[in-house]
Design a protein around this motif. Structure first.
Motif, PDB file in Angstrom:
ATOM      1  N   TYR A 129       0.831  -1.201   0.000  1.00  0.00           N
ATOM      2  CA  TYR A 129       0.000   0.000   0.000  1.00  0.00           C
ATOM      3  C   TYR A 129       0.871   1.259   0.000  1.00  0.00           C
ATOM      4  CZ  TYR A 129      -3.637   3.297   1.391  1.00  0.00           C
ATOM      5  OH  TYR A 129      -4.509   4.351   1.445  1.00  0.00           O
ATOM      6  N   ALA A 130       1.935   1.230   0.788  1.00  0.00           N
ATOM      7  CA  ALA A 130       2.826   2.393   0.863  1.00  0.00           C
ATOM      8  C   ALA A 130       3.569   2.618  -0.452  1.00  0.00           C
ATOM      9  CB  ALA A 130       3.820   2.210   2.004  1.00  0.00           C
ATOM     10  N   GLU A 131       3.891   1.548  -1.161  1.00  0.00           N
ATOM     11  CA  GLU A 131       4.645   1.653  -2.414  1.00  0.00           C
ATOM     12  C   GLU A 131       3.750   1.869  -3.633  1.00  0.00           C
ATOM     13  OE1 GLU A 131       6.839  -1.976  -2.500  1.00  0.00           O
ATOM     14  OE2 GLU A 131       8.225  -1.352  -0.924  1.00  0.00           O
ATOM     15  N   ALA A 132       2.449   1.716  -3.468  1.00  0.00           N
ATOM     16  CA  ALA A 132       1.524   1.799  -4.606  1.00  0.00           C
ATOM     17  C   ALA A 132       1.329   3.243  -5.053  1.00  0.00           C
ATOM     18  CB  ALA A 132       0.176   1.203  -4.222  1.00  0.00           C
ATOM     19  N   GLY A 133       0.886   3.377  -6.291  1.00  0.00           N
ATOM     20  CA  GLY A 133       0.546   4.688  -6.827  1.00  0.00           C
ATOM     21  C   GLY A 133      -0.798   5.144  -6.276  1.00  0.00           C
ATOM     22  N   ALA A 157      -8.000   2.439  -4.713  1.00  0.00           N
ATOM     23  CA  ALA A 157      -8.769   1.206  -4.889  1.00  0.00           C
ATOM     24  C   ALA A 157      -8.598   0.274  -3.697  1.00  0.00           C
ATOM     25  CB  ALA A 157      -8.335   0.499  -6.176  1.00  0.00           C
ATOM     26  N   LEU A 158      -7.443   0.316  -3.049  1.00  0.00           N
ATOM     27  CA  LEU A 158      -7.173  -0.559  -1.909  1.00  0.00           C
ATOM     28  C   LEU A 158      -7.659  -0.002  -0.571  1.00  0.00           C
ATOM     29  CD1 LEU A 158      -3.555  -1.974  -2.351  1.00  0.00           C
ATOM     30  CD2 LEU A 158      -5.691  -3.230  -2.355  1.00  0.00           C
ATOM     31  N   GLU A 159      -8.082   1.234  -0.543  1.00  0.00           N
ATOM     32  CA  GLU A 159      -8.423   1.888   0.729  1.00  0.00           C
ATOM     33  C   GLU A 159      -9.435   1.111   1.580  1.00  0.00           C
ATOM     34  OE1 GLU A 159      -7.905   4.428   3.718  1.00  0.00           O
ATOM     35  OE2 GLU A 159      -6.765   4.463   1.859  1.00  0.00           O
ATOM     36  N   PRO A 160     -10.554   0.619   1.021  1.00  0.00           N
ATOM     37  CA  PRO A 160     -11.493  -0.137   1.874  1.00  0.00           C
ATOM     38  C   PRO A 160     -10.877  -1.411   2.462  1.00  0.00           C
ATOM     39  CG  PRO A 160     -12.543   0.454  -0.203  1.00  0.00           C
ATOM     40  CD  PRO A 160     -11.093   0.810  -0.331  1.00  0.00           C
ATOM     41  N   GLU A 161     -10.084  -2.135   1.680  1.00  0.00           N
ATOM     42  CA  GLU A 161      -9.442  -3.340   2.184  1.00  0.00           C
ATOM     43  C   GLU A 161      -8.416  -3.014   3.265  1.00  0.00           C
ATOM     44  OE1 GLU A 161      -9.907  -2.718  -1.035  1.00  0.00           O
ATOM     45  OE2 GLU A 161     -11.232  -4.342  -1.649  1.00  0.00           O
ATOM     46  N   MET A 162      -7.703  -1.895   3.081  1.00  0.00           N
ATOM     47  CA  MET A 162      -6.709  -1.503   4.082  1.00  0.00           C
ATOM     48  C   MET A 162      -7.378  -1.143   5.401  1.00  0.00           C
ATOM     49  SD  MET A 162      -3.678  -1.972   3.195  1.00  0.00           S
ATOM     50  CE  MET A 162      -3.016  -1.183   4.626  1.00  0.00           C
ATOM     51  N   GLN A 163      -8.491  -0.434   5.330  1.00  0.00           N
ATOM     52  CA  GLN A 163      -9.193  -0.079   6.567  1.00  0.00           C
ATOM     53  C   GLN A 163      -9.680  -1.331   7.291  1.00  0.00           C
ATOM     54  OE1 GLN A 163      -9.245   2.787   8.045  1.00  0.00           O
ATOM     55  NE2 GLN A 163      -8.089   3.681   6.354  1.00  0.00           N
ATOM     56  N   LEU A 164     -10.202  -2.285   6.539  1.00  0.00           N
ATOM     57  CA  LEU A 164     -10.663  -3.539   7.138  1.00  0.00           C
ATOM     58  C   LEU A 164      -9.492  -4.313   7.735  1.00  0.00           C
ATOM     59  CD1 LEU A 164     -12.963  -5.517   7.665  1.00  0.00           C
ATOM     60  CD2 LEU A 164     -12.527  -6.485   5.398  1.00  0.00           C
ATOM     61  N   ALA A 165      -8.384  -4.401   7.019  1.00  0.00           N
ATOM     62  CA  ALA A 165      -7.198  -5.105   7.524  1.00  0.00           C
ATOM     63  C   ALA A 165      -6.664  -4.438   8.783  1.00  0.00           C
ATOM     64  CB  ALA A 165      -6.115  -5.152   6.451  1.00  0.00           C
ATOM     65  N   ARG A 166      -6.642  -3.125   8.814  1.00  0.00           N
ATOM     66  CA  ARG A 166      -6.160  -2.409  10.005  1.00  0.00           C
ATOM     67  C   ARG A 166      -7.079  -2.637  11.188  1.00  0.00           C
ATOM     68  NH1 ARG A 166      -4.533   2.889   6.556  1.00  0.00           N
ATOM     69  NH2 ARG A 166      -2.468   2.162   5.927  1.00  0.00           N
ATOM     70  N   THR A 167      -8.380  -2.652  10.954  1.00  0.00           N
ATOM     71  CA  THR A 167      -9.331  -2.903  12.036  1.00  0.00           C
ATOM     72  C   THR A 167      -9.148  -4.305  12.614  1.00  0.00           C
ATOM     73  OG1 THR A 167     -10.931  -1.409  11.009  1.00  0.00           O
ATOM     74  CG2 THR A 167     -11.785  -2.968  12.634  1.00  0.00           C
ATOM     75  N   ILE A 168      -8.977  -5.290  11.749  1.00  0.00           N
ATOM     76  CA  ILE A 168      -8.760  -6.668  12.201  1.00  0.00           C
ATOM     77  C   ILE A 168      -7.467  -6.769  12.990  1.00  0.00           C
ATOM     78  CG2 ILE A 168      -8.239  -9.009  11.422  1.00  0.00           C
ATOM     79  CD1 ILE A 168     -10.227  -8.460   9.092  1.00  0.00           C
ATOM     80  N   MET A 169      -6.392  -6.192  12.486  1.00  0.00           N
ATOM     81  CA  MET A 169      -5.106  -6.285  13.172  1.00  0.00           C
ATOM     82  C   MET A 169      -5.119  -5.524  14.493  1.00  0.00           C
ATOM     83  SD  MET A 169      -3.284  -8.413  11.653  1.00  0.00           S
ATOM     84  CE  MET A 169      -1.772  -8.204  12.559  1.00  0.00           C
ATOM     85  N   GLU A 170      -5.826  -4.404  14.556  1.00  0.00           N
ATOM     86  CA  GLU A 170      -5.927  -3.680  15.823  1.00  0.00           C
ATOM     87  C   GLU A 170      -6.652  -4.528  16.865  1.00  0.00           C
ATOM     88  OE1 GLU A 170      -7.777   0.022  14.858  1.00  0.00           O
ATOM     89  OE2 GLU A 170      -5.985   0.792  13.868  1.00  0.00           O
TER      90      GLU A 170
END
Length: 99
Positions: free
Chosen positions: A52-56, A62-75
């Motif tokens: 995500y950090a290296e992506a354009g 496009a990845l924002e919803p998946e990243m938010q979900l992944a962060r919520t799960i990991m938290e």
């Protein structure tokens, strides 16, 4: 756990520090599954964060919803993970102080 239980049955601990150290060890054993779950997901989460950090900008949006979900799960996993880590640290400190 069987070895620790057997030792405690043969040699009852009277010292409060030793008793607390043993309870900390039991707490760490009870929470080991949560720790293993966190550790098993961590590499995937770190890879996703790196990508995500290296992506354009377009790919990131496009990845924002998946990243938010992944962060919520990991938290959530991390909050559950803090208990085993704290129990292990307390157990180690108490055992060291009891020696």
């Amino acid at each position: 756990m069987l070895e620790l239980s057997r030792h405690i049955a043969r040699h009852p601990m009277r010292c409060p520090v030793q008793t607390r150290a043993i309870e900390g060890a039991f707490a760490a054993e009870r929470l080991e599954g949560v720790k293993q779950a966190f550790e098993s997901y961590r590499p995937y989460w770190q890879d996703l964060e790196r990508e995500y950090a290296e992506a354009g900008d377009n790919y990131r949006s496009a990845l924002e919803p998946e990243m938010q979900l992944a962060r919520t799960i990991m938290e959530g996993l991390f909050r559950a993970y803090e208990g085993p880590v704290t129990a292990e640290h307390i157990s180690i400190d108490l055992e060291r102080n009891a020696a």
